[in-house]
Design an enzyme around this catalytic site. Structure first.
Site: not given
Length: 476
Positions: A96, A165, A189
């Site tokens: 990420k 996210s 997330s």
């Protein structure tokens, strides 16, 4: 159970079948050890799939193909010499874009940062590199993991969000571009995009994995964790990070053993409805009801508020979970956002991020203390119920991934753009509690994946993994 592979690269990338399976890294490693494949061959398969699918899905914001090939070649040589560094050696992984990887930029979908590569690994990236993982690239995120939405598409239906996210991580694993990606969670997330993209998402106990080198959002709730093609892949990734770099904030790290534990049938589970139940469509409500019937038919006791006063009291407290979590979130995110604005002007951050920053700046220390006190009461009640059960279950999202209206040409930026990536109402409680949580891809609604969330009290990660394994093997 696992996910159906993406069928094509059209506007709709194929429906979801909970009974189908994606190739796992542990299966690939068995092929390495048997001489039927190599890490370089596996990497080339990943690159071919990315080249074919990512123009639509847009999971990756940066790829280091030369670096990945060099790492895969080194791993191939180690396997040829029967000297792999770890059970993760040779695994292509996405990271990420909130987590530093040496030699790759960390832009986080923001104009504040440019393409300059960072010069050091985050603690988790360092641990994975030491284990021999092939760090292939960075995956798309909303701005700073909480602002304007990224362009990432859901691999099972490109008209839908991939969630947030950990958007790119979820889509990359769901599309079989990589078997494992490393995400993070502060509100919802990691577990939510795992549900939307049919990943095995694992949010370990808060602090059990070192978050050093990750962009902070709300440090008292920031977690990192793997999103993977199998439960075993997820546990192995978390274990390698923990054993090589330790925990964070005074936490010693995970306990247990390197291999995924044997399945453990739970005697009793607490079913939590939470605020999210009011957000469900009828199909998702029915899918969860059928899952609960299946679990009970297998001889597991499901306790709920109607038969247990402690659970009723917990659910009453959890009605405030979204609000309490959000207040802690916006208060703690004030830095570094205020520094970005101070250095670059108010236009440095999006309207989405600005709206959250303004709410945080409007809070007083007394407001923050009140939110923390409510979180403490929730944690205490969870601990009380946890003494009576082997875990908690609820949904991992309030239904399948929604249609978010974001096309491939741009991103959403409006004060509530973060809501286009899905509700947090089933996720915010366990981000606050800090205990471990899994999303298991065991349900389908309207041809889209919906995860079963399995949660535990703090530092029960290994035992909860055993319970999750039993549910995965028996309830799909």
């Amino acid at each position: 159970m696992a996910k159906i592979a993406v069928q094509n690269a059209g506007a709709s990338l194929g429906g979801y079948d909970p009974g189908s399976r994606l190739p796992t890294f542990l299966a690939a490693r068995a092929a390495f050890l048997a001489g039927r494949s190599t890490p370089r061959m596996l990497l080339e398969e990943s690159l071919e799939r990315i080249a074919r699918l990512d123009p639509v899905i847009q999971a990756f914001c940066f790829l280091d193909v030369p670096g990945a090939r060099a790492a895969a070649d080194a791993a191939t040589q180690r396997y040829a010499q029967n000297r792999p560094l770890s059970p993760l050696d040779g695994c292509p992984m996405g990271i990420k874009d909130t987590i530093h990887v040496r030699g790759m930029p960390s832009k986080m979908n923001s104009a504040v940062y440019d393409d300059t590569p960072v010069r050091f690994d985050a603690a988790s990236s360092y641990a994975l590199r030491q284990a021999g993982a092939v760090l292939l690239g960075k995956t798309h995120v909303p701005e700073f993991a909480m602002g304007k939405s990224p362009p990432t598409r859901n691999p099972f239906d490109a008209r839908r969000t991939a969630g947030g996210s950990s958007s790119g991580c979820g889509a990359a694993v769901g599309a079989a571009m990589v078997p494992i990606a490393l995400g993070n969670q502060t509100g919802g997330s990691l577990i939510r995009p795992s549900s939307f993209n049919a990943n095995y998402g694992f949010k370990p106990t808060h602090g059990a994995l070192n978050v050093g080198g990750m962009h902070p959002i709300a440090p008292s709730q920031d977690h990192i964790g793997p999103m993977a093609a199998s439960l075993a892949d997820a546990w192995l990734t978390a274990w390698e990070i923990s054993t090589r770099i330790g925990g964070h904030n005074g936490h010693p790290g995970l306990s247990g053993a390197p291999a995924v534990p044997r399945a453990l049938k739970p005697l009793r589970l607490a079913r939590l409805d939470t605020l999210g139940m009011a957000q469900l469509d009828e199909a998702t409500r029915e899918a969860m009801a059928q899952m609960c019937h299946r679990i009970e038919a297998l001889g597991v006791g499901l306790l709920d508020r109607d038969c247990n006063d402690a659970i009723a009291a917990l659910e009453d407290l959890l009605l405030e979970a979204d609000d309490v979590s959000d207040r802690i979130f916006v208060y703690e995110l004030r830095w570094p956002l205020v520094a970005y604005v101070d250095a670059n002007g108010p236009e440095a951050i999006s309207a989405t991020a600005k709206a959250r920053l303004e709410r945080g700046l409007a809070m007083t220390p007394a407001d923050y203390r009140q939110a923390l006190a409510k979180r403490d009461r929730i944690r205490a009640q969870v601990a009380l119920v946890g003494q009576q059960v082997d875990g908690f279950i609820t949904l991992a999202s309030s239904g399948p991934a929604p249609f978010d209206g974001v096309d491939q040409a741009g991103t959403v930026d409006r004060p509530n753009a973060h809501l286009s990536t899905g509700s947090r109402s089933f996720l915010s409680p366990w981000s606050m509690v800090g205990g471990p949580a899994f999303s298991l891809p065991l349900m389908a609604v309207d041809g889209m994946p919906v995860g079963l969330q399995v949660m535990g009290t703090a530092d029960t990660d290994y035992r909860l993994t055993a319970v999750a394994r039993w549910l995965d093997e028996n309830c799909g």
